[in-house]
Design a protein around this motif. Structure first.
Motif, short mmCIF file in Angstrom:
data_model
loop_
_atom_site.label_atom_id
_atom_site.label_comp_id
_atom_site.label_asym_id
_atom_site.label_seq_id
_atom_site.Cartn_x
_atom_site.Cartn_y
_atom_site.Cartn_z
N ARG A 176 71.24 35.36 -30.26
CA ARG A 176 72.64 35.42 -30.65
C ARG A 176 72.78 35.69 -32.14
O ARG A 176 71.92 35.30 -32.95
CB ARG A 176 73.35 34.11 -30.31
CG ARG A 176 72.83 32.91 -31.06
CD ARG A 176 73.48 31.61 -30.60
NE ARG A 176 72.97 30.47 -31.37
CZ ARG A 176 73.47 30.08 -32.52
NH1 ARG A 176 74.51 30.72 -33.06
NH2 ARG A 176 72.94 29.05 -33.17
N SER A 177 73.85 36.38 -32.49
CA SER A 177 74.15 36.61 -33.90
C SER A 177 74.54 35.29 -34.56
O SER A 177 75.24 34.46 -33.95
CB SER A 177 75.31 37.60 -34.04
OG SER A 177 74.96 38.86 -33.50
N ILE A 178 74.10 35.11 -35.78
CA ILE A 178 74.45 33.91 -36.54
C ILE A 178 75.03 34.33 -37.88
O ILE A 178 74.73 35.40 -38.41
CB ILE A 178 73.23 32.99 -36.76
CG1 ILE A 178 72.10 33.74 -37.45
CG2 ILE A 178 72.75 32.42 -35.43
CD1 ILE A 178 70.91 32.86 -37.81
N ASP A 179 75.90 33.46 -38.43
CA ASP A 179 76.45 33.78 -39.75
C ASP A 179 75.47 33.36 -40.83
O ASP A 179 74.43 32.75 -40.57
CB ASP A 179 77.82 33.11 -39.93
CG ASP A 179 77.78 31.60 -39.81
OD1 ASP A 179 76.72 30.99 -40.10
OD2 ASP A 179 78.81 31.00 -39.43
N LEU A 180 75.79 33.70 -42.06
CA LEU A 180 74.87 33.47 -43.16
C LEU A 180 74.68 31.98 -43.45
O LEU A 180 73.61 31.57 -43.92
CB LEU A 180 75.35 34.20 -44.42
CG LEU A 180 75.42 35.74 -44.27
CD1 LEU A 180 75.76 36.39 -45.60
CD2 LEU A 180 74.12 36.30 -43.72
N ALA A 181 75.70 31.19 -43.14
CA ALA A 181 75.55 29.75 -43.33
C ALA A 181 74.51 29.18 -42.37
O ALA A 181 73.67 28.35 -42.76
CB ALA A 181 76.90 29.05 -43.13
N GLU A 182 74.53 29.63 -41.13
CA GLU A 182 73.53 29.15 -40.17
C GLU A 182 72.15 29.70 -40.50
O GLU A 182 71.14 29.00 -40.32
CB GLU A 182 73.93 29.54 -38.75
CG GLU A 182 73.09 28.85 -37.69
CD GLU A 182 73.64 29.00 -36.29
OE1 GLU A 182 72.98 28.51 -35.35
OE2 GLU A 182 74.74 29.57 -36.13
N LEU A 183 72.10 30.94 -40.98
CA LEU A 183 70.82 31.49 -41.42
C LEU A 183 70.23 30.63 -42.53
O LEU A 183 69.03 30.31 -42.52
CB LEU A 183 71.00 32.93 -41.91
CG LEU A 183 69.77 33.59 -42.53
CD1 LEU A 183 68.63 33.69 -41.52
CD2 LEU A 183 70.13 34.98 -43.08
N ALA A 184 71.07 30.23 -43.48
CA ALA A 184 70.59 29.40 -44.59
C ALA A 184 70.12 28.03 -44.10
O ALA A 184 69.20 27.44 -44.66
CB ALA A 184 71.70 29.24 -45.62
N GLU A 185 70.73 27.55 -43.03
CA GLU A 185 70.31 26.26 -42.47
C GLU A 185 68.95 26.38 -41.79
O GLU A 185 68.10 25.49 -41.90
CB GLU A 185 71.37 25.78 -41.48
CG GLU A 185 71.10 24.40 -40.92
CD GLU A 185 72.21 23.93 -39.99
OE1 GLU A 185 71.93 23.08 -39.12
OE2 GLU A 185 73.35 24.43 -40.12
N GLY A 198 70.18 37.88 -46.56
CA GLY A 198 70.49 39.06 -45.78
C GLY A 198 71.98 39.21 -45.62
O GLY A 198 72.77 38.37 -46.12
N VAL A 199 72.42 40.26 -44.94
CA VAL A 199 73.85 40.49 -44.69
C VAL A 199 74.22 40.13 -43.26
O VAL A 199 75.40 39.98 -42.95
CB VAL A 199 74.22 41.95 -44.99
CG1 VAL A 199 73.95 42.29 -46.46
CG2 VAL A 199 73.48 42.93 -44.08
N ALA A 200 73.22 40.02 -42.37
CA ALA A 200 73.46 39.64 -40.98
C ALA A 200 72.13 39.19 -40.39
O ALA A 200 71.05 39.53 -40.91
CB ALA A 200 74.03 40.82 -40.18
N ALA A 201 72.20 38.42 -39.30
CA ALA A 201 70.96 37.92 -38.72
C ALA A 201 71.14 37.63 -37.24
O ALA A 201 72.26 37.38 -36.76
CB ALA A 201 70.48 36.67 -39.45
N LEU A 202 70.02 37.65 -36.55
CA LEU A 202 69.95 37.33 -35.13
C LEU A 202 68.97 36.18 -34.97
O LEU A 202 67.87 36.21 -35.52
CB LEU A 202 69.47 38.55 -34.35
CG LEU A 202 69.54 38.52 -32.82
CD1 LEU A 202 70.99 38.53 -32.37
CD2 LEU A 202 68.80 39.74 -32.25
N HIS A 203 69.38 35.14 -34.23
CA HIS A 203 68.48 34.01 -33.97
C HIS A 203 67.94 34.13 -32.55
O HIS A 203 68.70 34.33 -31.60
CB HIS A 203 69.22 32.68 -34.13
CG HIS A 203 68.35 31.48 -33.92
ND1 HIS A 203 68.74 30.38 -33.18
CD2 HIS A 203 67.08 31.22 -34.34
CE1 HIS A 203 67.75 29.49 -33.18
NE2 HIS A 203 66.74 29.98 -33.87
N VAL A 204 66.62 34.03 -32.42
CA VAL A 204 65.95 34.18 -31.13
C VAL A 204 65.12 32.92 -30.86
O VAL A 204 63.94 32.85 -31.21
CB VAL A 204 65.04 35.43 -31.12
CG1 VAL A 204 64.50 35.68 -29.70
CG2 VAL A 204 65.78 36.66 -31.62
N PRO A 205 65.71 31.91 -30.24
CA PRO A 205 64.97 30.67 -30.00
C PRO A 205 63.85 30.80 -28.98
O PRO A 205 63.00 29.90 -28.89
CB PRO A 205 66.07 29.70 -29.51
CG PRO A 205 67.15 30.58 -28.98
CD PRO A 205 67.13 31.81 -29.82
#
Length: 402
Positions: A121-130, A137-144
């Motif tokens: 799922r796409s995550i915002d930069l705050a969640e990426l920083a967490e 980055g400018v966008a990120a995808l989290h792959v658990p």
């Protein structure tokens, strides 16, 4: 064949070969299975020289052999590791777009992942920083669904299963020639002659040469070695990576780009790049094989690939020769990393199939005859997929044995 038993020789003692032999031993306990490998120990090349990642299947074209086998193989691998006490960690990964032009390709990766049943799922930069405080980055995808595992331990466990089932494993045994004669395949090896009712070759970096040794002359491709060079982060720098950190890959190539991965040993690996190898098993610049150079020089496919992508190739070579350039590539995602944070780590070599038109095979490739099955292209995610591939190849041998 109509006999109630049979003999199968598996050429190649990497993960795919061992998984195939183990699956066949389980599917048909009456079949005499022999694994041969030219090295003194098993899993000495791609299977034992990788970053140890359990891939999720997020990148691959839906319906492709990579996508199907990765998802099925991942599930089998997790169960196998749990059953046998093999170290693994589903730590997850982030795929990071570092510029706006990568947003579209990142969205396509998410689409493919969802089509393949991957939790992504796409995550915002705050969640990426967490998740990864040192990543930008400018966008990120989290792959658990992604993780790490001890692949050499997987190989050892598969080898134990084969011998416990009555199979034989012969190391220091290289195939010189194979010939189908009626219902029998005769193999000439450096350790003597063998006969089999079916043969499966899973020879990795040597796969096209081994297939030709069995008389397969109509191969549509050749194997080109690409050396992947790694560094490991120093202990003080390991806090820069908590899980797995990947860039958005170039969709023109079946490589994922330089990334950071936490290894099952606890270390953090940086890499790999993709430099044309000067030997099939050339792990250093000074490893040069004249026969390999001759084949590469005569390859129309490689000439076409080089003419179209020479800038990319030069960039990979520059990062190989210049640690600062390697670090600069990492700093796009992790700006805090410096050249002093990197320490040497062993390289790997990827067996990449190349077609005559200059295109790189982007999926697993198999070739079969009446009595033989040849795995011609099985790069990443073959380690993750090995148990699924093994089940399929084992079933194909059972069908041949009647």
């Amino acid at each position: 064949m109509s006999s109630s038993s049979g003999r199968c020789v598996v050429v190649g003692g990497g993960l795919v070969g061992l998984a195939t032999a183990a699956a066949l031993s389980r599917q048909r306990p009456d079949v005499r299975v022999t694994v041969i490998d030219k090295e003194p120990q098993l899993a000495q090349h791609q299977s034992g020289r990788n970053s140890g990642v359990i891939h999720s299947g997020v990148y691959y074209t839906p319906g492709s052999a990579k996508a199907t086998n990765c998802r099925q193989g991942r599930a089998l691998l997790l169960d196998f590791a749990a059953d046998h006490g093999i170290d693994m960690d589903l730590c997850g990964k982030v795929i990071v777009a570092t510029e706006d032009s990568e947003r579209g390709p990142l969205a396509e990766i998410e689409r493919r992942g969802k089509a393949n049943g991957v939790a992504a799922r796409s995550i915002d930069l705050a969640e990426l920083a967490e998740l990864e405080p040192h990543v930008r980055g400018v966008a990120a995808l989290h792959v658990p669904d992604a993780g790490i595992i001890d692949y050499p331990a997987v190989a050892r466990t598969l080898a134990d299963a084969i011998t416990q089932a009555g199979g034989t494993i012969l190391t220091d045994t290289a195939v010189e020639r194979g010939e189908e004669r009626g219902d029998v395949v005769r193999l000439t090896t450096t350790a003597g002659d063998l006969e089999a009712d079916a043969v499966v070759t899973c020879a990795g970096l040597q796969s096209d040469l081994v297939a030709r040794a069995f008389g397969v002359t109509d191969l549509p491709l050749q194997i080109v070695p690409f050396r992947g060079e790694y560094y490991q982060l120093t202990e003080d720098a390991e806090q820069l990576c908590r899980t797995l950190i990947y860039p958005v890959p170039d969709p023109r190539f079946p490589f994922l780009g330089v990334h950071l991965t936490r290894h099952i040993s606890g270390r953090v690996l940086a890499g790999p790049n993709a430099v044309l190898g000067l030997a099939r098993e050339g792990y250093r610049w000074r490893d040069v094989d004249p026969a390999t150079l001759k084949r590469l020089a005569a390859s129309p496919g490689l000439r076409r690939l080089a003419s179209e992508h020479w800038r990319t190739g030069l960039g990979e070579m520059w990062r190989s020769l210049n640690r600062g350039a390697f670090v600069k590539a990492l700093q796009k995602m992790t700006p805090d990393i410096t050249t002093t944070d990197l320490a040497p780590y062993p390289a790997g070599v990827r067996a990449q199939a190349l077609y005559a038109d200059g295109s790189l095979a982007d999926d697993f490739v198999f070739h079969e005859t009446a009595r033989t099955l040849h795995v011609l292209n099985a790069p990443s995610p073959a380690a993750t997929s090995c148990l699924s591939i093994g089940e399929r190849l084992g079933a194909a041998v059972v069908e041949r044995l009647g």
